[in-house]
Scaffold this active site. Structure first.
Site, PDB file in Angstrom:
ATOM      1  N   PHE A 131      -3.956  -7.761   5.032  1.00 45.66           N
ATOM      2  CA  PHE A 131      -3.857  -6.445   4.761  1.00 45.66           C
ATOM      3  C   PHE A 131      -6.123  -5.558   4.600  1.00 45.66           C
ATOM      4  O   PHE A 131      -6.376  -6.163   4.646  1.00 45.66           O
ATOM      5  CB  PHE A 131      -3.661  -6.453   2.918  1.00 45.66           C
ATOM      6  CG  PHE A 131      -3.095  -4.782   3.488  1.00 45.66           C
ATOM      7  CD1 PHE A 131      -2.381  -3.775   3.383  1.00 45.66           C
ATOM      8  CD2 PHE A 131      -3.927  -4.041   2.618  1.00 45.66           C
ATOM      9  CE1 PHE A 131      -1.570  -2.801   3.721  1.00 45.66           C
ATOM     10  CE2 PHE A 131      -3.776  -2.162   2.612  1.00 45.66           C
ATOM     11  CZ  PHE A 131      -1.859  -1.276   2.920  1.00 45.66           C
ATOM     12  N   ASP A 212      -2.833 -12.287  -3.241  1.00 45.80           N
ATOM     13  CA  ASP A 212      -2.343 -10.562  -3.587  1.00 45.80           C
ATOM     14  C   ASP A 212      -0.653 -10.931  -3.665  1.00 45.80           C
ATOM     15  O   ASP A 212      -0.359 -11.269  -2.961  1.00 45.80           O
ATOM     16  CB  ASP A 212      -2.646  -9.970  -2.167  1.00 45.80           C
ATOM     17  CG  ASP A 212      -2.546  -8.533  -2.361  1.00 45.80           C
ATOM     18  OD1 ASP A 212      -1.583  -7.672  -2.697  1.00 45.80           O
ATOM     19  OD2 ASP A 212      -3.440  -7.292  -1.703  1.00 45.80           O
ATOM     20  N   TYR A 237       4.246   0.335  -6.556  1.00 46.27           N
ATOM     21  CA  TYR A 237       4.751   1.527  -6.275  1.00 46.27           C
ATOM     22  C   TYR A 237       5.911   0.568  -5.022  1.00 46.27           C
ATOM     23  O   TYR A 237       6.173   1.755  -4.210  1.00 46.27           O
ATOM     24  CB  TYR A 237       4.064   2.101  -5.789  1.00 46.27           C
ATOM     25  CG  TYR A 237       2.718   2.060  -4.572  1.00 46.27           C
ATOM     26  CD1 TYR A 237       3.204   1.206  -3.232  1.00 46.27           C
ATOM     27  CD2 TYR A 237       1.733   1.976  -4.731  1.00 46.27           C
ATOM     28  CE1 TYR A 237       1.552   1.378  -2.181  1.00 46.27           C
ATOM     29  CE2 TYR A 237      -0.226   1.367  -4.793  1.00 46.27           C
ATOM     30  CZ  TYR A 237       0.445   0.996  -3.118  1.00 46.27           C
ATOM     31  OH  TYR A 237      -0.832   0.641  -2.473  1.00 46.27           O
ATOM     32  N   LYS A 238       5.635  -0.798  -4.682  1.00 49.22           N
ATOM     33  CA  LYS A 238       6.420  -1.286  -3.360  1.00 49.22           C
ATOM     34  C   LYS A 238       7.885  -1.641  -4.282  1.00 49.22           C
ATOM     35  O   LYS A 238       8.446  -0.805  -4.332  1.00 49.22           O
ATOM     36  CB  LYS A 238       5.573  -2.284  -2.876  1.00 49.22           C
ATOM     37  CG  LYS A 238       5.014  -1.910  -2.185  1.00 49.22           C
ATOM     38  CD  LYS A 238       3.745  -3.138  -1.257  1.00 49.22           C
ATOM     39  CE  LYS A 238       2.569  -1.964  -1.041  1.00 49.22           C
ATOM     40  NZ  LYS A 238       0.825  -2.494  -0.174  1.00 49.22           N
ATOM     41  N   ARG A 386       8.964  -2.777  10.142  1.00 52.01           N
ATOM     42  CA  ARG A 386       9.212  -3.097   8.773  1.00 52.01           C
ATOM     43  C   ARG A 386      10.665  -3.042   8.919  1.00 52.01           C
ATOM     44  O   ARG A 386      11.079  -1.705   8.019  1.00 52.01           O
ATOM     45  CB  ARG A 386       8.541  -3.237   8.414  1.00 52.01           C
ATOM     46  CG  ARG A 386       6.908  -4.176   8.498  1.00 52.01           C
ATOM     47  CD  ARG A 386       6.267  -4.378   7.267  1.00 52.01           C
ATOM     48  NE  ARG A 386       6.169  -3.107   7.127  1.00 52.01           N
ATOM     49  CZ  ARG A 386       5.148  -2.916   5.707  1.00 52.01           C
ATOM     50  NH1 ARG A 386       4.333  -4.260   5.337  1.00 52.01           N
ATOM     51  NH2 ARG A 386       4.428  -1.925   5.407  1.00 52.01           N
TER      52      ARG A 386
HETATM   53  C1  LIG Z   1       0.086  -2.545  -0.363  1.00 51.31           C
HETATM   54  C2  LIG Z   1      -1.154  -3.236   0.127  1.00 51.31           C
HETATM   55  C3  LIG Z   1      -2.335  -3.033  -0.726  1.00 51.31           C
HETATM   56  C4  LIG Z   1      -2.971  -1.385  -0.765  1.00 51.31           C
HETATM   57  O1  LIG Z   1      -3.796  -1.158  -1.784  1.00 51.31           O
HETATM   58  P1  LIG Z   1      -3.917  -0.143  -2.106  1.00 51.31           P
HETATM   59  O2  LIG Z   1      -4.958   0.059  -3.398  1.00 51.31           O
HETATM   60  O3  LIG Z   1      -3.524   0.245  -3.736  1.00 51.31           O
HETATM   61  O4  LIG Z   1      -3.897   0.609  -2.147  1.00 51.31           O
HETATM   62  C5  LIG Z   1      -3.388  -3.966  -0.382  1.00 51.31           C
HETATM   63  N1  LIG Z   1      -3.304  -4.570   0.123  1.00 51.31           N
HETATM   64  C6  LIG Z   1      -2.044  -5.148   0.484  1.00 51.31           C
HETATM   65  C7  LIG Z   1      -2.048  -6.894   0.191  1.00 51.31           C
HETATM   66  C8  LIG Z   1      -0.780  -4.366   0.092  1.00 51.31           C
HETATM   67  O5  LIG Z   1      -0.401  -4.861   0.899  1.00 51.31           O
END
Ligand SMILES: *Cc1c(COP(=O)(O)O)cnc(C)c1O
Length: 426
Positions: A131, A212, A237-238, A386
């Site tokens: 990400f 992560d 939040y997921k 997805r």
């Molecule tokens: C959702 C997600 C994020 C989001 O980061 P925020 O700091 O919460 O905006 C980061 N890394 C991964 C792999 C994600 O899936």
């Protein structure tokens, strides 16, 4: 089982009847007449989460400043209390988890704490499929230490453009590597990496490793303590349904307790000393040390109620149903959509996260057509759809209906009435 029968709507309904978690759907606010398959981007609001926000609001209303130390959930200890409740979801001791920060801020904190380059070990290993936010954080952390990220951030490459091979990751663990940061589940393909194997390989080579867990927390069981993972971080939040921008999580293995955090603040302090207001920090001797400032109570409150649901349902049950849902989705996609040029990575259960990725060159407008048909998917530029059927609130019938709606969209080519470009948030 007759072959035809497993592709019927009746079969989907029978799976719902047998579903041991079916009662949990009633705990959530499901958008009216919609099939919500985007819980891996933003999980739905539950009634329990709503209630726990009301509890914190009420404490503020009634107790004002005394809410820090009084009431049912004193705010001063709230982040630790939530960490303790979350610990079973990551397979941690209760003191190894703290609810704080955001995913990206927590990654900054952990790299600032665990990336200690020596004369010979200066590099960080990541992967080319990660990400972007994680990559930006790693690049900037290298920059802060005056290393050029173009030669210090090593990207493990993917052979097929969507998955990683653990052997390739291990090959990248060379003598000049100080730290490795990887996702547990890849955000696009949904591939689940072998955390235990990678951790063992990193430690054999004297390298620190962190994960992560954004796409696995709340969907997949973890054993971070037993596997010896150095640290982990995630958003809530997921799959954990704690609301947009909710406060995130950190795991630090207890063998690292007692170190000072890379980014300190007064909430890094031991609780007893914090209000002595000394200019010398005495860091908490647990994961609490990785907090920085005053906790965001209103954004962590939903987690309190949400975690009750996970505790009651059980993460192993959730994982079982999630795999049944994605197995079923894959089965129907193969049966019903073969004529329409979708490509799907079919990952075996032990390497599969909680969502399925369909690739198609018209993906942007196919997603728009799905939305117009009241199915909420998730588009990822340039060509990915997805679909995340979530164990706590989605049904097998919804999987059935989604695949059939998708088939109709492809058959009738209704997607062609939409422009093939992404929206601002997608
Ligand atoms: C959702 C997600 C994020 C989001 O980061 P925020 O700091 O919460 O905006 C980061 N890394 C991964 C792999 C994600 O899936």
């Amino acid at each position: 089982m007759e072959k035809e029968h497993i592709f019927s709507l009746e079969y989907a309904r029978s799976l719902d009847d047998q579903d041991q978690l079916k009662a949990y759907r009633q705990e959530f606010y499901i958008p009216t007449n919609k099939i919500y398959f985007d819980g891996n981007s933003l999980g739905l609001l539950s009634k329990r989460a709503e209630k726990s926000v009301a509890i914190v609001m009420e404490a503020w209303k009634q107790l004002a400043i005394d809410g820090w130390t009084e009431g049912e959930h004193p705010w001063y200890y709230f982040s630790e209390a939530l960490g303790e409740k979350m610990a079973p979801l990551v397979g941690a001791e209760s003191t190894e988890v703290i609810v704080t920060g955001s995913t990206t801020v927590n990654l900054h904190q952990l790299v600032a704490s665990f990336y200690k380059p020596s004369k010979t070990r200066t590099k960080i290993v990541a992967d080319e499929l990660n990400f972007p936010s994680d990559i930006y954080a790693l690049q900037s952390q290298l920059q802060l230490k005056r290393y050029d990220h173009t030669d210090h951030l090593i990207y493990v490459t993917s052979k097929d453009g969507s998955t990683l091979d653990e052997a390739d990751i291990i090959e990248a663990m060379t003598d000049d590597v100080a730290l490795i940061v990887l996702p547990s589940v890849l955000y696009r393909s949904g591939q689940l990496l072998d955390i235990q194997r990678l951790t063992a390989a990193a430690h054999e080579r004297d390298i620190k490793i962190g994960f992560d867990l954004c796409h696995s927390i709340g969907a997949i069981p973890h054993e971070l303590h037993e596997w010896g993972v150095d640290f982990a971080f995630w958003c809530n939040y997921k799959h954990l349904n704690a609301g947009p921008g909710s406060v995130a999580g950190i795991f630090v293995h207890e063998r690292h307790f007692g170190q000072a955090p890379g980014l300190a603040g007064w909430f890094s302090s031991t609780k007893e000393k914090q209000f002595d207001m000394e200019h010398h920090l005495t860091p908490a001797v647990d994961a609490g040390a990785y907090q920085i400032g005053t906790p965001h109570l209103l954004s962590s409150a939903p987690l309190l109620g949400s975690l009750e649901l996970f505790q009651e349902a059980g993460i192993d049950q959730i994982r079982n149903k999630s795999l049944q849902l994605t197995d079923y989705l894959l089965l129907l996609v193969k049966q019903e959509l073969q004529a329409y040029s979708f490509t799907v990575d079919v990952l075996p259960a032990e390497r599969r996260g909680a969502h399925i990725l369909l690739n198609h060159k018209e993906a942007a407008r196919i997603c728009k057509a799905l939305k117009a048909g009241n199915v909420i998917p998730d588009f990822r530029s340039p060509n990915s759809i997805r679909l995340a059927p979530v164990a706590l609130y989605n049904t097998f019938t919804e999987v059935y209906e989604t695949v059939h709606k998708l088939k109709k969209i492809m058959e009738e080519k209704t997607y062609k009435t939409f422009p093939n470009e992404r929206g601002v948030v997608a």
